[in-house]
Write a protein that holds these residues in place. Structure first.
Motif, short mmCIF file in Angstrom:
data_model
loop_
_atom_site.label_atom_id
_atom_site.label_comp_id
_atom_site.label_asym_id
_atom_site.label_seq_id
_atom_site.Cartn_x
_atom_site.Cartn_y
_atom_site.Cartn_z
N ARG A 9 -20.30 -45.37 -18.99
CA ARG A 9 -21.59 -45.98 -18.65
C ARG A 9 -22.52 -45.04 -17.88
NH1 ARG A 9 -20.43 -49.72 -22.22
NH2 ARG A 9 -18.68 -51.07 -21.63
N ASN A 10 -22.03 -43.82 -17.60
CA ASN A 10 -22.78 -42.89 -16.74
C ASN A 10 -23.17 -43.60 -15.45
OD1 ASN A 10 -23.96 -40.43 -16.01
ND2 ASN A 10 -25.94 -41.02 -16.86
N LYS A 11 -22.17 -44.21 -14.80
CA LYS A 11 -22.39 -45.08 -13.65
C LYS A 11 -21.82 -44.46 -12.38
CE LYS A 11 -20.23 -49.10 -13.72
NZ LYS A 11 -19.99 -50.54 -14.00
N PRO A 12 -22.68 -43.89 -11.51
CA PRO A 12 -22.18 -43.37 -10.23
C PRO A 12 -21.55 -44.50 -9.42
CG PRO A 12 -24.42 -42.63 -10.66
CD PRO A 12 -24.13 -43.70 -11.66
N THR A 13 -20.33 -44.29 -8.97
CA THR A 13 -19.57 -45.34 -8.29
C THR A 13 -18.89 -44.79 -7.05
OG1 THR A 13 -19.13 -46.44 -10.42
CG2 THR A 13 -17.73 -47.05 -8.56
N THR A 14 -19.03 -45.51 -5.95
CA THR A 14 -18.31 -45.17 -4.73
C THR A 14 -17.27 -46.24 -4.45
OG1 THR A 14 -20.15 -43.95 -3.73
CG2 THR A 14 -18.50 -44.85 -2.23
N LEU A 15 -16.03 -45.82 -4.31
CA LEU A 15 -14.93 -46.72 -4.02
C LEU A 15 -14.81 -46.91 -2.52
CD1 LEU A 15 -12.35 -45.15 -6.50
CD2 LEU A 15 -14.11 -46.87 -6.96
N LEU A 16 -14.65 -48.14 -2.07
CA LEU A 16 -14.51 -48.45 -0.66
C LEU A 16 -13.09 -48.92 -0.38
CD1 LEU A 16 -17.85 -50.41 -0.06
CD2 LEU A 16 -17.39 -47.98 0.31
N VAL A 17 -12.48 -48.33 0.65
CA VAL A 17 -11.09 -48.64 0.98
C VAL A 17 -10.94 -48.77 2.49
CG1 VAL A 17 -8.70 -47.86 0.86
CG2 VAL A 17 -10.25 -47.36 -1.01
N SER A 18 -10.21 -49.77 2.91
CA SER A 18 -9.75 -49.86 4.29
C SER A 18 -8.23 -49.73 4.27
CB SER A 18 -10.16 -51.20 4.91
OG SER A 18 -9.70 -51.30 6.25
N THR A 19 -7.68 -48.86 5.10
CA THR A 19 -6.25 -48.59 5.01
C THR A 19 -5.59 -48.56 6.38
OG1 THR A 19 -4.58 -47.05 4.11
CG2 THR A 19 -6.56 -46.08 5.09
N THR A 20 -4.36 -49.03 6.42
CA THR A 20 -3.52 -48.85 7.61
C THR A 20 -2.40 -47.87 7.32
OG1 THR A 20 -2.28 -50.85 6.99
CG2 THR A 20 -4.03 -51.10 8.63
N GLY A 21 -2.54 -47.11 6.23
CA GLY A 21 -1.57 -46.04 6.02
C GLY A 21 -1.25 -45.70 4.59
N ASP A 22 -0.87 -46.69 3.76
CA ASP A 22 -0.37 -46.39 2.42
C ASP A 22 -1.46 -46.32 1.36
OD1 ASP A 22 2.22 -46.27 3.37
OD2 ASP A 22 2.69 -48.35 2.87
N THR A 23 -2.36 -47.29 1.37
CA THR A 23 -3.36 -47.39 0.31
C THR A 23 -4.29 -46.18 0.30
OG1 THR A 23 -3.32 -49.81 0.41
CG2 THR A 23 -5.26 -48.78 -0.60
N GLY A 24 -4.76 -45.76 1.46
CA GLY A 24 -5.71 -44.66 1.55
C GLY A 24 -5.22 -43.37 0.93
N PRO A 25 -4.05 -42.86 1.33
CA PRO A 25 -3.57 -41.62 0.73
C PRO A 25 -3.40 -41.70 -0.79
CG PRO A 25 -2.38 -42.05 2.76
CD PRO A 25 -3.23 -43.27 2.48
N ALA A 26 -2.89 -42.83 -1.28
CA ALA A 26 -2.73 -42.98 -2.73
C ALA A 26 -4.08 -42.93 -3.43
CB ALA A 26 -2.01 -44.29 -3.05
N ALA A 27 -5.08 -43.56 -2.82
CA ALA A 27 -6.41 -43.61 -3.43
C ALA A 27 -7.09 -42.24 -3.43
CB ALA A 27 -7.28 -44.64 -2.70
N VAL A 28 -7.08 -41.55 -2.29
CA VAL A 28 -7.79 -40.26 -2.22
C VAL A 28 -7.11 -39.22 -3.10
CG1 VAL A 28 -8.74 -40.72 0.07
CG2 VAL A 28 -6.60 -39.45 -0.13
N HIS A 29 -5.79 -39.27 -3.19
CA HIS A 29 -5.08 -38.32 -4.04
C HIS A 29 -5.45 -38.55 -5.50
CE1 HIS A 29 -1.88 -35.96 -5.89
NE2 HIS A 29 -1.60 -35.46 -4.70
N ALA A 30 -5.50 -39.82 -5.92
CA ALA A 30 -5.83 -40.12 -7.31
C ALA A 30 -7.27 -39.74 -7.63
CB ALA A 30 -5.61 -41.61 -7.58
#
Length: 259
Positions: free
Chosen positions: A133-154
């Motif tokens: 879609r040529n759609k600029p997208t920003t992902l928003l995450v709040s993390t207490t440890g596990d979710t954040g690292p998995a998301a930024v690495h991906a």
């Protein structure tokens, strides 16, 4: 396959709409309008012979319309999500015996956490649709440890300039190892910020931002998307390893799927 809100089931949404919305427009969660039927003969027995990426494709195909993403693209997404050089175990999720118990090891991904199992396919799917879609997208995450690292690495691995991520974590409330996983990623697509407060304090601000998004407000042409566990993509993707574990246990007990 269509999706509806847990609050108002009268409106139906595509998988892409549900994936990019995070929350439904009325603040509810997205769920499938119906669940596919699974039988031993048509599904479980053939699935027992598949690799993990192949199983991921077969399961996800039941929940994503071919009109939204064709077979080749979905297979490519599943293969890229579980590359051999990103997981240090060929089986992806090995099941091992420990005394009288069996243990499913979910820590063989790049961030040593089970969140890799669901997050990587979600990010690859978001990247696919953002490019389509040529759609600029920003992902928003709040993390207490596990979710954040998995998301930024991906996100870093995908390296799609249309897909960026902003991760928030409570200062002093995650481990030093997890903080380093977040803050040492070398990617222009990743931004990380700490905040004062508890682990859940960012949930409401993020939800408010996402609801502004679904209500038609624009942010300079940019879409905001929440990818914490309320996003329908997360449970759909993580469902795969539960089926995989079941099939491996059937093998170990020399039974037949569906028994």
């Amino acid at each position: 396959m269509k999706y509806k809100s847990t609050r108002d089931g009268s409106q139906q949404y595509s998988f892409e709409e549900a994936l990019f919305s995070g929350y439904a427009p009325d603040g509810g969660l997205f769920v499938p309008t119906s669940l596919p039927s699974i039988t031993a003969e048509e599904h479980l027995i053939p699935w027992s012979k598949l690799t993990f990426p192949e199983l991921a494709y077969s399961v996800l195909r039941m929940f994503i319309s071919i009109a939204e993403i064709n077979d080749d693209h979905l297979k490519d997404t599943c293969n890229k999500s579980f590359l051999a050089d990103e997981f240090d175990e060929k089986m992806i999720v090995p099941v091992k015996r420990l005394g009288t118990a069996f243990i499913a090891e979910l820590f063989h991904g790049p961030t040593f956490c089970f969140k890799d199992m669901g997050m990587r396919p979600v990010i690859h799917l978001l990247s696919h649709f953002a490019t389509l879609r040529n759609k600029p997208t920003t992902l928003l995450v709040s993390t207490t440890g596990d979710t954040g690292p998995a998301a930024v690495h991906a996100v870093s691995d995908v390296a799609n300039p249309l897909l960026t991520i902003l991760v928030h974590y409570p200062r002093g409330q995650i481990s030093a190892f997890q903080r380093k996983q977040l803050t040492t990623i070398d990617s222009k697509c990743v931004k990380v910020a700490s905040f004062e407060g508890g682990g859940d304090d960012m949930d409401w601000p993020i939800k408010e931002t996402l609801l502004m998004n679904t209500n038609g407000e624009t942010f300079g042409g940019r879409t905001f998307c929440g990818i914490n566990s309320y996003n329908i993509g997360r449970p759909l993707m993580q469902m795969v390893h539960f089926i995989w574990i079941y099939l491996r246990m059937v093998e170990k007990f020399e039974a037949e799927p569906g028994d």
